[in-house]
Design a protein around this motif. Structure first.
Motif, short mmCIF file in Angstrom:
data_model
loop_
_atom_site.label_atom_id
_atom_site.label_comp_id
_atom_site.label_asym_id
_atom_site.label_seq_id
_atom_site.Cartn_x
_atom_site.Cartn_y
_atom_site.Cartn_z
N LYS A 97 0.85 -0.93 -0.16
CA LYS A 97 0.03 0.41 -0.09
C LYS A 97 0.80 1.50 0.11
O LYS A 97 0.95 2.18 -0.44
CB LYS A 97 -0.91 -0.24 1.25
CG LYS A 97 -1.88 -1.03 0.85
CD LYS A 97 -3.02 -0.15 1.94
CE LYS A 97 -4.30 -1.39 2.50
NZ LYS A 97 -4.83 -2.17 3.64
N GLU A 98 2.00 1.38 0.57
CA GLU A 98 2.52 2.38 0.90
C GLU A 98 3.82 2.53 0.30
O GLU A 98 3.81 3.77 -1.10
CB GLU A 98 3.93 1.92 1.78
CG GLU A 98 4.93 3.20 2.58
CD GLU A 98 4.30 4.72 2.44
OE1 GLU A 98 2.94 4.54 3.83
OE2 GLU A 98 5.08 5.76 2.92
N LEU A 99 4.06 1.41 -1.01
CA LEU A 99 4.60 1.54 -2.12
C LEU A 99 4.29 2.23 -3.18
O LEU A 99 4.44 2.82 -4.11
CB LEU A 99 4.89 -0.22 -2.52
CG LEU A 99 6.41 -0.41 -3.73
CD1 LEU A 99 7.18 0.81 -3.78
CD2 LEU A 99 6.24 -1.82 -4.27
N ALA A 100 2.94 1.64 -3.37
CA ALA A 100 1.97 1.63 -4.12
C ALA A 100 1.35 3.67 -4.40
O ALA A 100 1.73 4.30 -5.23
CB ALA A 100 0.68 1.16 -3.91
N SER A 126 -2.00 2.23 -8.44
CA SER A 126 -2.87 1.42 -7.41
C SER A 126 -2.46 0.39 -6.82
O SER A 126 -1.30 -0.11 -7.64
CB SER A 126 -3.93 1.10 -8.71
OG SER A 126 -3.60 0.64 -9.59
N PHE A 127 -3.06 -0.25 -6.19
CA PHE A 127 -2.60 -1.44 -5.14
C PHE A 127 -3.72 -2.10 -5.12
O PHE A 127 -5.05 -1.62 -4.96
CB PHE A 127 -2.15 -0.34 -3.44
CG PHE A 127 -2.38 -2.02 -2.36
CD1 PHE A 127 -1.13 -2.70 -2.64
CD2 PHE A 127 -3.01 -2.43 -2.24
CE1 PHE A 127 -0.93 -3.43 -1.85
CE2 PHE A 127 -2.99 -4.03 -1.16
CZ PHE A 127 -1.62 -3.87 -0.79
N ILE A 128 -3.39 -3.18 -5.49
CA ILE A 128 -4.27 -4.58 -5.36
C ILE A 128 -3.35 -5.39 -4.65
O ILE A 128 -3.10 -6.45 -4.76
CB ILE A 128 -3.82 -5.04 -7.04
CG1 ILE A 128 -4.80 -4.56 -7.80
CG2 ILE A 128 -4.99 -6.30 -6.99
CD1 ILE A 128 -4.55 -4.65 -9.80
N ASP A 134 -5.23 -11.58 -2.36
CA ASP A 134 -6.76 -12.16 -1.21
C ASP A 134 -8.16 -10.91 -1.33
O ASP A 134 -9.49 -12.22 -0.96
CB ASP A 134 -6.06 -12.55 0.34
CG ASP A 134 -5.08 -13.14 0.48
OD1 ASP A 134 -4.96 -14.37 -0.51
OD2 ASP A 134 -4.99 -13.92 1.43
N GLN A 135 -8.04 -10.41 -1.38
CA GLN A 135 -9.63 -9.10 -0.84
C GLN A 135 -9.82 -9.37 -2.60
O GLN A 135 -11.16 -8.95 -2.11
CB GLN A 135 -8.53 -8.06 -0.69
CG GLN A 135 -8.81 -7.79 0.48
CD GLN A 135 -8.13 -5.97 1.25
OE1 GLN A 135 -8.23 -5.25 -0.02
NE2 GLN A 135 -7.33 -5.77 2.04
N GLU A 136 -9.51 -10.21 -3.09
CA GLU A 136 -9.12 -9.85 -4.31
C GLU A 136 -10.35 -10.56 -4.93
O GLU A 136 -12.07 -10.60 -5.45
CB GLU A 136 -8.91 -9.43 -5.97
CG GLU A 136 -8.92 -8.51 -6.30
CD GLU A 136 -8.95 -6.89 -6.79
OE1 GLU A 136 -10.11 -6.87 -7.40
OE2 GLU A 136 -9.08 -6.16 -6.12
N ASN A 151 -0.55 -8.09 -15.98
CA ASN A 151 -0.50 -7.61 -16.99
C ASN A 151 -0.11 -6.68 -17.72
O ASN A 151 0.32 -6.27 -18.97
CB ASN A 151 -2.20 -8.01 -18.06
CG ASN A 151 -2.41 -6.39 -16.74
OD1 ASN A 151 -1.74 -5.75 -16.11
ND2 ASN A 151 -3.93 -6.00 -16.49
N GLY A 152 1.14 -6.77 -16.92
CA GLY A 152 2.39 -5.18 -17.33
C GLY A 152 1.42 -3.93 -17.04
O GLY A 152 2.62 -3.72 -17.33
N LYS A 153 0.38 -4.11 -16.89
CA LYS A 153 -0.32 -2.54 -16.31
C LYS A 153 1.05 -1.85 -14.80
O LYS A 153 0.80 -3.05 -14.05
CB LYS A 153 -1.39 -1.86 -16.28
CG LYS A 153 -2.08 -1.47 -16.46
CD LYS A 153 -3.87 -1.71 -17.06
CE LYS A 153 -4.48 -1.40 -16.11
NZ LYS A 153 -5.70 -0.71 -15.44
N PRO A 154 1.39 -1.42 -15.06
CA PRO A 154 2.02 -1.16 -14.06
C PRO A 154 1.07 -0.82 -12.56
O PRO A 154 0.04 -0.24 -12.96
CB PRO A 154 2.56 1.04 -14.12
CG PRO A 154 2.37 0.98 -14.71
CD PRO A 154 1.18 -0.17 -15.83
N SER A 155 1.12 -1.79 -11.56
CA SER A 155 0.60 -1.36 -10.42
C SER A 155 1.35 -2.16 -9.30
O SER A 155 1.73 -2.47 -9.72
CB SER A 155 -0.73 -2.16 -10.65
OG SER A 155 -0.77 -3.19 -10.14
#
Ligand code: S3P
Length: 167
Positions: free
Chosen positions: A20-23, A29-31, A34-36, A70-74
Motif C-alpha cells: 500500500k505504501e509503495l503504491a 494502484s494497489f491490488i 486475497d481481497q480480490e 498483465n504488465g499494467k503498472p500497479s
C-alpha cells in the motif's frame, strides 16, 4: 518503464502494508489478491477454505492473479502460496517484477500472533513450528524472485525505500 510490481513472501511478512505504501509513493494502484478473491466470492479466505476447500481457493487465486498480472503498472500483493503456482510465476516473468519481502520468522510470528486475520493453513497451537515448516518448504521457490528485500526490524517506510532504490 515500470511493469506490474508483485510482492511475494510468507503470510505475515508485511506484503500488504508495504504494498500500500509503495503504491502510494509511486502513485500506482494497489491490488491485494486475497481481497480480490474475497470480493469475487463474497466470502473471507478462511470461509472459502472451509466451505470450498483449498484446491478451489488455489484455482481462484491462479485465475485472478493471472488476469491482474498483465504488465499494467500497479503494485500487487500476492497471497503467501501464490508464487508456488508455476502459471503465476510465468505470468510475473513475462509481465512483472517479483520482489520477495523476506521477513524473519520471529517477526512473522509476532505479526501473525496479533493479527485478527486468521490463516487457514496455520496450526495456532504450534504456530512457531508450523511457520518454520512452511518457510523452509517455500524458501527455495521464494528465492526465484527477481529481487529479495530483507524487511526485519525495518519500518514499513524503510522497506519501501529499499524497494524504490532497486526499481
Ligand atoms: C496463504 C496465505 C494467505 C492466503 C491464504 C493462503 C498461504 O495470504 O492467501 O491463507 O498459502 O501462504 P497472506 O500471505 O496475504 O496472508
Amino acid at each position: 518503464m515500470l511493469k506490474t510490481i508483485v510482492l511475494i513472501g510468507m503470510m505475515g511478512s508485511g506484503k500488504t502494508s508495504v504494498g500500500k505504501e509503495l503504491a502510494k509513493k509511486l502513485n500506482l494502484s494497489f491490488i491485494d489478491i486475497d481481497q480480490e478473491i474475497e470480493r469475487k466470492y463474497n466470502k473471507t479466505v478462511i470461509e472459502i477454505f472451509l466451505k470450498k476447500g483449498e484446491p478451489f481457493f488455489r484455482k481462484a487465486e491462479e485465475n485472478i492473479s493471472c488476469k491482474l498480472i498483465n504488465g499494467k503498472p500497479s503494485v500487487i500483493s500476492l497471497g503467501g502460496g501464490g508464487y508456488l503456482n508455476k502459471k503465476i510465476r510465468n505470468k510475473i516473468k513475462l509481465y512483472g517484477i517479483s520482489i520477495w519481502v523476506n521477513t524473519n520468522l520471529e517477526n512473522i510470528y509476532h505479526r501473525i500472533n496479533k493479527s485478527k486475520n486468521k490463516r487457514p493453513l496455520l496450526d495456532y497451537k504450534n504456530l512457531k513450528k508450523t511457520l518454520k515448516k512452511i518457510y523452509d518448504e517455500r524458501k527455495p521457490i521464494y528465492k526465484k524472485a527477481d529481487f529479495v528485500i530483507k524487511s526485519n526490524s525495518d519500518s514499513k517506510k524503510e522497506t519501501v525505500k529499499k524497494i524504490i532504490e532497486i526499481l
